[in-house]
Scaffold this motif. Structure first.
Motif, PDB file in Angstrom:
ATOM      1  N   MET A   1      22.380  -2.901  -1.716  1.00 25.68           N
ATOM      2  CA  MET A   1      21.437  -2.650  -0.640  1.00 25.68           C
ATOM      3  C   MET A   1      20.010  -2.806  -1.171  1.00 25.68           C
ATOM      4  SD  MET A   1      20.898   0.773   1.622  1.00 25.68           S
ATOM      5  CE  MET A   1      21.291   0.399   3.283  1.00 25.68           C
ATOM      6  N   THR A   2      19.193  -3.509  -0.453  1.00 27.67           N
ATOM      7  CA  THR A   2      17.819  -3.737  -0.846  1.00 27.67           C
ATOM      8  C   THR A   2      16.992  -2.475  -0.649  1.00 27.67           C
ATOM      9  OG1 THR A   2      17.984  -6.054  -0.187  1.00 27.67           O
ATOM     10  CG2 THR A   2      15.776  -5.147  -0.416  1.00 27.67           C
ATOM     11  N   GLU A   3      16.141  -2.187  -1.628  1.00 26.77           N
ATOM     12  CA  GLU A   3      15.187  -1.085  -1.527  1.00 26.77           C
ATOM     13  C   GLU A   3      13.792  -1.690  -1.477  1.00 26.77           C
ATOM     14  OE1 GLU A   3      17.197   2.608  -3.836  1.00 26.77           O
ATOM     15  OE2 GLU A   3      16.181   1.122  -5.070  1.00 26.77           O
ATOM     16  N   TYR A   4      12.904  -1.022  -0.756  1.00 22.72           N
ATOM     17  CA  TYR A   4      11.533  -1.505  -0.598  1.00 22.72           C
ATOM     18  C   TYR A   4      10.574  -0.506  -1.228  1.00 22.72           C
ATOM     19  CZ  TYR A   4      13.705  -4.682   2.662  1.00 22.72           C
ATOM     20  OH  TYR A   4      14.507  -5.636   3.225  1.00 22.72           O
ATOM     21  N   TRP A   5       9.555  -1.027  -1.877  1.00 24.12           N
ATOM     22  CA  TRP A   5       8.575  -0.231  -2.601  1.00 24.12           C
ATOM     23  C   TRP A   5       7.178  -0.656  -2.188  1.00 24.12           C
ATOM     24  CZ3 TRP A   5      10.404   3.216  -6.419  1.00 24.12           C
ATOM     25  CH2 TRP A   5      11.767   3.116  -6.672  1.00 24.12           C
ATOM     26  N   VAL A  13       4.241  -4.822  -0.149  1.00 25.12           N
ATOM     27  CA  VAL A  13       5.592  -4.279  -0.208  1.00 25.12           C
ATOM     28  C   VAL A  13       6.420  -5.182  -1.117  1.00 25.12           C
ATOM     29  CG1 VAL A  13       7.683  -3.804   1.120  1.00 25.12           C
ATOM     30  CG2 VAL A  13       5.442  -3.231   2.067  1.00 25.12           C
ATOM     31  N   GLU A  14       7.179  -4.560  -2.009  1.00 26.04           N
ATOM     32  CA  GLU A  14       8.054  -5.306  -2.912  1.00 26.04           C
ATOM     33  C   GLU A  14       9.508  -4.970  -2.619  1.00 26.04           C
ATOM     34  OE1 GLU A  14       7.075  -4.524  -6.982  1.00 26.04           O
ATOM     35  OE2 GLU A  14       4.966  -5.060  -6.697  1.00 26.04           O
ATOM     36  N   GLU A  15      10.345  -5.954  -2.778  1.00 27.51           N
ATOM     37  CA  GLU A  15      11.786  -5.729  -2.679  1.00 27.51           C
ATOM     38  C   GLU A  15      12.323  -5.502  -4.079  1.00 27.51           C
ATOM     39  OE1 GLU A  15      14.020  -8.601  -0.467  1.00 27.51           O
ATOM     40  OE2 GLU A  15      12.460  -8.750   1.058  1.00 27.51           O
ATOM     41  N   ASP A  16      13.068  -4.418  -4.247  1.00 29.23           N
ATOM     42  CA  ASP A  16      13.752  -4.119  -5.507  1.00 29.23           C
ATOM     43  C   ASP A  16      12.808  -3.905  -6.697  1.00 29.23           C
ATOM     44  OD1 ASP A  16      16.249  -4.174  -4.264  1.00 29.23           O
ATOM     45  OD2 ASP A  16      16.344  -6.350  -4.480  1.00 29.23           O
ATOM     46  N   ALA A  17      11.681  -3.247  -6.499  1.00 30.58           N
ATOM     47  CA  ALA A  17      10.793  -2.775  -7.567  1.00 30.58           C
ATOM     48  C   ALA A  17      10.506  -3.830  -8.629  1.00 30.58           C
ATOM     49  CB  ALA A  17      11.357  -1.518  -8.200  1.00 30.58           C
ATOM     50  N   LEU A  18       9.668  -4.771  -8.300  1.00 32.73           N
ATOM     51  CA  LEU A  18       9.332  -5.837  -9.229  1.00 32.73           C
ATOM     52  C   LEU A  18       8.275  -5.414 -10.245  1.00 32.73           C
ATOM     53  CD1 LEU A  18       9.178  -8.759  -6.657  1.00 32.73           C
ATOM     54  CD2 LEU A  18      11.094  -8.105  -8.127  1.00 32.73           C
ATOM     55  N   SER A  19       7.414  -4.483  -9.879  1.00 34.61           N
ATOM     56  CA  SER A  19       6.313  -4.054 -10.738  1.00 34.61           C
ATOM     57  C   SER A  19       6.683  -2.800 -11.520  1.00 34.61           C
ATOM     58  CB  SER A  19       5.077  -3.774  -9.886  1.00 34.61           C
ATOM     59  OG  SER A  19       4.674  -4.943  -9.215  1.00 34.61           O
ATOM     60  N   ASP A  20       5.788  -2.406 -12.403  1.00 30.31           N
ATOM     61  CA  ASP A  20       5.957  -1.191 -13.183  1.00 30.31           C
ATOM     62  C   ASP A  20       6.043   0.014 -12.252  1.00 30.31           C
ATOM     63  OD1 ASP A  20       4.243   1.164 -14.736  1.00 30.31           O
ATOM     64  OD2 ASP A  20       5.642   0.057 -16.023  1.00 30.31           O
ATOM     65  N   TRP A  21       6.914   0.958 -12.577  1.00 29.55           N
ATOM     66  CA  TRP A  21       7.163   2.115 -11.720  1.00 29.55           C
ATOM     67  C   TRP A  21       5.892   2.913 -11.443  1.00 29.55           C
ATOM     68  CZ3 TRP A  21       5.947   6.984 -13.261  1.00 29.55           C
ATOM     69  CH2 TRP A  21       5.716   7.171 -14.621  1.00 29.55           C
ATOM     70  N   SER A  22       4.910   2.894 -12.362  1.00 28.70           N
ATOM     71  CA  SER A  22       3.685   3.676 -12.186  1.00 28.70           C
ATOM     72  C   SER A  22       2.794   3.137 -11.075  1.00 28.70           C
ATOM     73  CB  SER A  22       2.905   3.747 -13.496  1.00 28.70           C
ATOM     74  OG  SER A  22       2.457   2.459 -13.871  1.00 28.70           O
ATOM     75  N   GLN A  23       3.097   1.935 -10.579  1.00 27.25           N
ATOM     76  CA  GLN A  23       2.317   1.313  -9.512  1.00 27.25           C
ATOM     77  C   GLN A  23       3.000   1.408  -8.160  1.00 27.25           C
ATOM     78  OE1 GLN A  23       1.717  -2.745 -10.670  1.00 27.25           O
ATOM     79  NE2 GLN A  23       0.966  -2.208 -12.682  1.00 27.25           N
ATOM     80  N   LEU A  24       4.188   2.020  -8.118  1.00 22.99           N
ATOM     81  CA  LEU A  24       5.012   1.948  -6.917  1.00 22.99           C
ATOM     82  C   LEU A  24       5.228   3.307  -6.262  1.00 22.99           C
ATOM     83  CD1 LEU A  24       7.751  -0.450  -8.276  1.00 22.99           C
ATOM     84  CD2 LEU A  24       5.758  -1.056  -6.888  1.00 22.99           C
ATOM     85  N   ILE A  25       5.333   3.278  -4.933  1.00 21.93           N
ATOM     86  CA  ILE A  25       5.751   4.432  -4.140  1.00 21.93           C
ATOM     87  C   ILE A  25       7.054   4.015  -3.464  1.00 21.93           C
ATOM     88  CG2 ILE A  25       5.204   5.974  -2.237  1.00 21.93           C
ATOM     89  CD1 ILE A  25       2.259   5.321  -2.659  1.00 21.93           C
ATOM     90  N   GLY A  26       8.046   4.857  -3.575  1.00 27.16           N
ATOM     91  CA  GLY A  26       9.315   4.537  -2.940  1.00 27.16           C
ATOM     92  C   GLY A  26      10.463   5.109  -3.715  1.00 27.16           C
ATOM     93  N   PRO A  27      11.643   4.695  -3.429  1.00 32.88           N
ATOM     94  CA  PRO A  27      12.035   3.578  -2.567  1.00 32.88           C
ATOM     95  C   PRO A  27      12.142   3.980  -1.103  1.00 32.88           C
ATOM     96  CG  PRO A  27      13.987   4.511  -3.568  1.00 32.88           C
ATOM     97  CD  PRO A  27      12.806   5.285  -4.107  1.00 32.88           C
ATOM     98  N   TYR A  28      12.080   2.977  -0.265  1.00 32.53           N
ATOM     99  CA  TYR A  28      12.254   3.122   1.177  1.00 32.53           C
ATOM    100  C   TYR A  28      13.412   2.239   1.618  1.00 32.53           C
ATOM    101  CZ  TYR A  28       7.718   5.344   0.988  1.00 32.53           C
ATOM    102  OH  TYR A  28       6.691   6.193   0.690  1.00 32.53           O
ATOM    103  N   LYS A  29      14.046   2.626   2.703  1.00 31.53           N
ATOM    104  CA  LYS A  29      15.209   1.880   3.204  1.00 31.53           C
ATOM    105  C   LYS A  29      14.814   0.608   3.935  1.00 31.53           C
ATOM    106  CE  LYS A  29      18.183   5.879   3.633  1.00 31.53           C
ATOM    107  NZ  LYS A  29      18.989   6.721   4.512  1.00 31.53           N
TER     108      LYS A  29
END
Length: 55
Positions: A1-5, A13-29
């Protein structure tokens, strides 16, 4: 299942956390939920500042 960040640096918005976790909020459905990530963060911050922890 795809997650959005939501990337706080690029404001994209990124699909499947492409960037470093420190730059992301999520995951969202859904992509739409991720697009509104900052609105949710602001609302939670305002509620916290008011001492309202009903959410």
């Amino acid at each position: 299942m795809t997650e959005y960040w939501y990337n706080v640096n690029t404001h994209e918005v990124e699909e499947d956390a492409l960037s470093d976790w420190s730059q992301l909020i999520g995951p969202y459905k859904t992509r739409e939920e991720a697009e509104h990530a900052l609105e949710k963060v602001r609302a939670r911050n305002e509620a916290w500042e008011k001492g309202d922890d009903d959410e």
